[in-house]
Design a protein around this motif. Structure first.
Motif, PDB file in Angstrom:
ATOM      1  N   LYS A   1       0.795  -1.278   0.246  1.00 52.84           N
ATOM      2  CA  LYS A   1       0.042   0.393  -0.096  1.00 52.84           C
ATOM      3  C   LYS A   1       1.377   1.489   0.202  1.00 52.84           C
ATOM      4  O   LYS A   1       1.957   1.160   0.643  1.00 52.84           O
ATOM      5  N   THR A   2       0.643   2.082  -0.834  1.00 52.25           N
ATOM      6  CA  THR A   2       1.520   3.216  -0.718  1.00 52.25           C
ATOM      7  C   THR A   2       1.594   3.584  -0.144  1.00 52.25           C
ATOM      8  O   THR A   2       2.011   5.017   0.487  1.00 52.25           O
ATOM      9  N   ASP A   3       0.323   4.141   0.769  1.00 56.42           N
ATOM     10  CA  ASP A   3      -0.046   4.595   2.151  1.00 56.42           C
ATOM     11  C   ASP A   3       1.016   4.065   4.146  1.00 56.42           C
ATOM     12  O   ASP A   3       0.814   4.340   4.933  1.00 56.42           O
ATOM     13  N   SER A   4       1.218   3.068   3.012  1.00 59.96           N
ATOM     14  CA  SER A   4       1.887   2.562   4.350  1.00 59.96           C
ATOM     15  C   SER A   4       3.686   3.109   4.879  1.00 59.96           C
ATOM     16  O   SER A   4       4.294   3.754   4.297  1.00 59.96           O
ATOM     17  N   GLU A   5       3.545   2.114   6.122  1.00 57.81           N
ATOM     18  CA  GLU A   5       4.937   2.831   6.734  1.00 57.81           C
ATOM     19  C   GLU A   5       6.284   2.900   6.285  1.00 57.81           C
ATOM     20  O   GLU A   5       6.931   2.683   5.912  1.00 57.81           O
ATOM     21  N   LEU A   6       6.173   0.891   5.634  1.00 57.82           N
ATOM     22  CA  LEU A   6       7.118  -0.189   4.946  1.00 57.82           C
ATOM     23  C   LEU A   6       7.105   0.598   3.417  1.00 57.82           C
ATOM     24  O   LEU A   6       8.476   1.277   3.167  1.00 57.82           O
ATOM     25  N   PHE A   7       6.216   0.688   2.463  1.00 59.27           N
ATOM     26  CA  PHE A   7       6.606   1.639   1.507  1.00 59.27           C
ATOM     27  C   PHE A   7       6.751   2.846   1.587  1.00 59.27           C
ATOM     28  O   PHE A   7       8.307   3.424   1.155  1.00 59.27           O
ATOM     29  N   HIS A   8       6.782   3.886   2.531  1.00 57.84           N
ATOM     30  CA  HIS A   8       7.296   4.859   3.113  1.00 57.84           C
ATOM     31  C   HIS A   8       8.870   5.225   3.532  1.00 57.84           C
ATOM     32  O   HIS A   8       9.528   5.565   3.156  1.00 57.84           O
ATOM     33  N   VAL A   9       9.763   3.742   3.882  1.00 61.96           N
ATOM     34  CA  VAL A   9      10.876   3.074   4.034  1.00 61.96           C
ATOM     35  C   VAL A   9      11.371   3.124   3.436  1.00 61.96           C
ATOM     36  O   VAL A   9      12.300   3.257   2.386  1.00 61.96           O
TER      37      VAL A   9
END
Length: 610
Positions: free
Chosen positions: A522-530
């Motif tokens: 998901k583009t709004d997930s924390e993992l994607f942000h990292v």
């Protein structure tokens, strides 16, 4: 309370606020006795509640309120309108102290029904119970005017301030005014409307102000049916118009639905390890949510959700003294309660209530996780590493992640950068820069292979710990060339993933496997942000190195080739003028003041300025 205790209290409350979502909802402040002292609404909960704890808040009454707060709770809803209606329901139910005291009599209006012979209905900011009955105060004037408009359309109470008496009516002292002629009043002062009819209208207006609009609507409907059966069609039509007005008002002023009169709603959500359950309780009365709380239950004997919910329901109902005959639950229950029936909805408003409860459970779970991670940051890092390990099905946690990127302009000054993340945090002391030595021209694949080969050959020779995961700044092509070196040439078994970007240069997919497959994120997930941060960091690092090299190369070609201008002189010039452009723009006097007349002359001649 000492200063230290107050600071700890404020810090604890701020920590609660930090974990609140940026969603619409209602928030509640509690005092030391866990009594609700204030209910508010917000379009964005976190932003609104945090404003109470800003240092620049200078309103005295707001400071008084904040000094009394010991705990904060909130309920998330889907829309801003639902937040407004939920706030109104909670204020009516709990009558919080500071919802009145924080706003003086000039701020919160009420609706008054006077004690006169022919009572009037109007808004006021002056409360004096000797003159009548007061309903409110209304924190949202829109709601108040909507109720007043409904009452005036339905019953047309008099609006004049004339002191009307029974004797005056009998003696014919009064005459119809303009309001009667434009059909806004039925002129009870002249006997054109009977006292009994007028009092019945005022009694129904009181029911609306008490919130009993549904009972009133049903009463009007039944009376309309009766008049129609008696062939009194004009009276039936008038009642029909009233009924439609009440129905329209109810449709705009209910959070849920008027068909739901008195129900309890319970939902349950588990944590990742199935050790803790979060149970949300919602109580709906006359179509409005008037209670919503989430409780945390620790499992002791690996109880199932059904067993845990069955244990919690009687306890929660007793705590809130609920007598609802219907209990909405997410699944069939093996046991039954004597005083109520369980119901599992499949669609409609009751299903919506279950979804609302589940949303609050998940939000509460997320808030608790955030709070725990603030106290123990390593917990968040471990969670993200486990999530990435699970997504890529790795054998061990990806503690050390390395990412590569190239940078060049038409093959000139070609460089590459390698960044290292340990525990999902950048380890800048392990960053490395590489000048491309063996590749001629703009060949990104060959440049990437050279850098990867040099890095891991040296790490193997020095016995340095190898990474748990390699991420390439690119798609399938970059992954393939890195794999040829790491696995094919060096015989290392290091997982390799790729971060690809779309046409707008935004990260849009994570690739892994052989052949590479897109990993769902998901583009709004924390993992994607990292992962996006890793990609942005390596790109920044490589670009910065490339700019530095270009700058040094430009300075070298211009300054170092001038006879008599050595490294020491160059450093003096750069220290004084900062850039080659400023050196070119400097006058002879300015240059000679820094490096002397002789060197300044040579520099001016070489730059073509003499």
């Amino acid at each position: 309370m000492t200063r230290e205790e107050n600071e700890k209290r404020i810090e604890r409350l701020k920590n609660i606020v930090l974990n609140m979502p940026e969603k619409p909802g209602s928030y509640q402040f509690y005092d030391a006795d866990h009594t609700i002292i204030y209910v508010g609404k917000a379009k964005r909960l976190k932003q609104r509640v945090s404003s109470y704890f800003h240092k620049e808040v200078d309103r005295f009454k707001t400071k008084v309120l904040v000094s009394k707060i010991e705990d904060i709770s909130y309920t998330v809803v889907n829309t801003e309108e639902d937040a407004l209606l939920l706030e109104n329901s909670l204020i009516k139910k709990y009558n919080p102290r500071y919802n009145v005291l924080l706003k003086d009599g000039k701020t919160y209006p009420s609706i008054c029904i006077t004690n006169e012979y022919l009572p009037r209905v109007f808004k006021t900011r002056q409360i004096n119970k000797r003159f009548g009955t007061f309903f409110g105060p209304y924190s949202h004037t829109g709601s108040m005017f909507a109720v007043l408009e409904l009452i005036h359309k339905l019953y047309k109470p008099r609006t004049c301030r004339m002191p009307i008496t029974k004797e005056g009516i009998e003696q014919g002292k009064y005459k119809p005014c303009l309001e009667y002629h434009i059909h806004n009043c039925k002129a009870p002062c002249c006997g054109k409307q009977s006292l009994e009819d007028y009092q019945a209208s005022i009694a129904q207006a009181r029911e609306i102000l008490k919130g009993n609009t549904r009972e009133l609507s049903q009463h009007v409907f039944e009376e309309m049916q009766q008049k129609a059966a008696e062939l009194k069609f004009e009276e039936a039509e008038e009642l029909k118009q009233k009924y439609m007005l009440i129905e329209s008002f109810c449709a705009k002023s209910e959070v849920v639905s008027h068909t739901i009169t008195d129900v309890d709603v319970f939902t349950i959500v588990d944590d990742e390890h199935n050790r803790t359950a979060f149970i949300n309780y919602i109580h709906v009365k006359n179509g409005s949510v008037n209670q919503s709380f989430t409780f945390e239950y620790k499992r002791k004997l690996d109880e199932t959700d059904r067993e845990l919910l069955l244990t919690a329901i009687p306890e929660i109902r007793e705590r809130f003294q609920s007598k609802a005959k219907e209990i909405i639950v997410p699944f069939d229950m093996e046991w039954q309660l004597n005083e109520a029936q369980f119901f599992v909805p499949q669609r409609g408003d009751k299903k919506h209530l279950l979804e609302l409860g589940e949303m609050n459970c998940r939000q509460y779970k997320f808030d608790r996780l955030k709070q725990a991670e603030k106290l123990n940051p390593e917990q968040k890092q471990t969670r993200l590493m486990k999530e990435l390990q699970q997504k890529l099905q790795l054998d061990k946690l990806p503690y050390q992640i390395e990412c590569f990127d190239n940078s060049n302009i038409s093959g000139t000054d070609a460089v590459a950068g390698c960044i290292v993340f340990k525990g999902m945090k950048p380890s800048k002391k392990d960053y490395r820069k590489y000048n491309i030595k063996t590749v001629e021209g703009p060949d990104d694949y060959a440049s990437m292979q050279e850098v990867v080969r040099r890095r891991y050959t040296r790490m193997m020779e020095e016995g340095t710990t190898l990474p748990d995961l390699i991420i390439t700044d690119g798609g399938q092509g970059q992954m393939s060339v890195v794999q040829q070196v790491v696995e094919g040439e060096l015989g290392l078994h290091i997982p390799i993933a790729g971060l690809a970007k779309d046409d707008r240069h935004r990260t849009n997919e994570l690739l892994y496997g052989n052949p590479p497959k897109t990993i769902a994120l998901k583009t709004d997930s924390e993992l994607f942000h990292v992962l996006t941060r890793i990609q942005d960091e390596v790109h920044r690092y490589a670009i910065q190195f490339h700019r530095d090299k270009r700058s040094k190369h430009a300075l070298h070609s211009t300054l170092d080739d001038i006879p008599g201008i050595g490294p020491a002189t160059r450093e003096k010039l750069l220290s004084e003028f900062k850039s080659l452009k400023r050196i070119r723009e400097a006058s002879f006097e300015m240059l000679s003041g820094v490096i002397g007349t002789s060197k300044a002359t040579k520099l001016m001649e070489s730059l073509g300025k003499k």
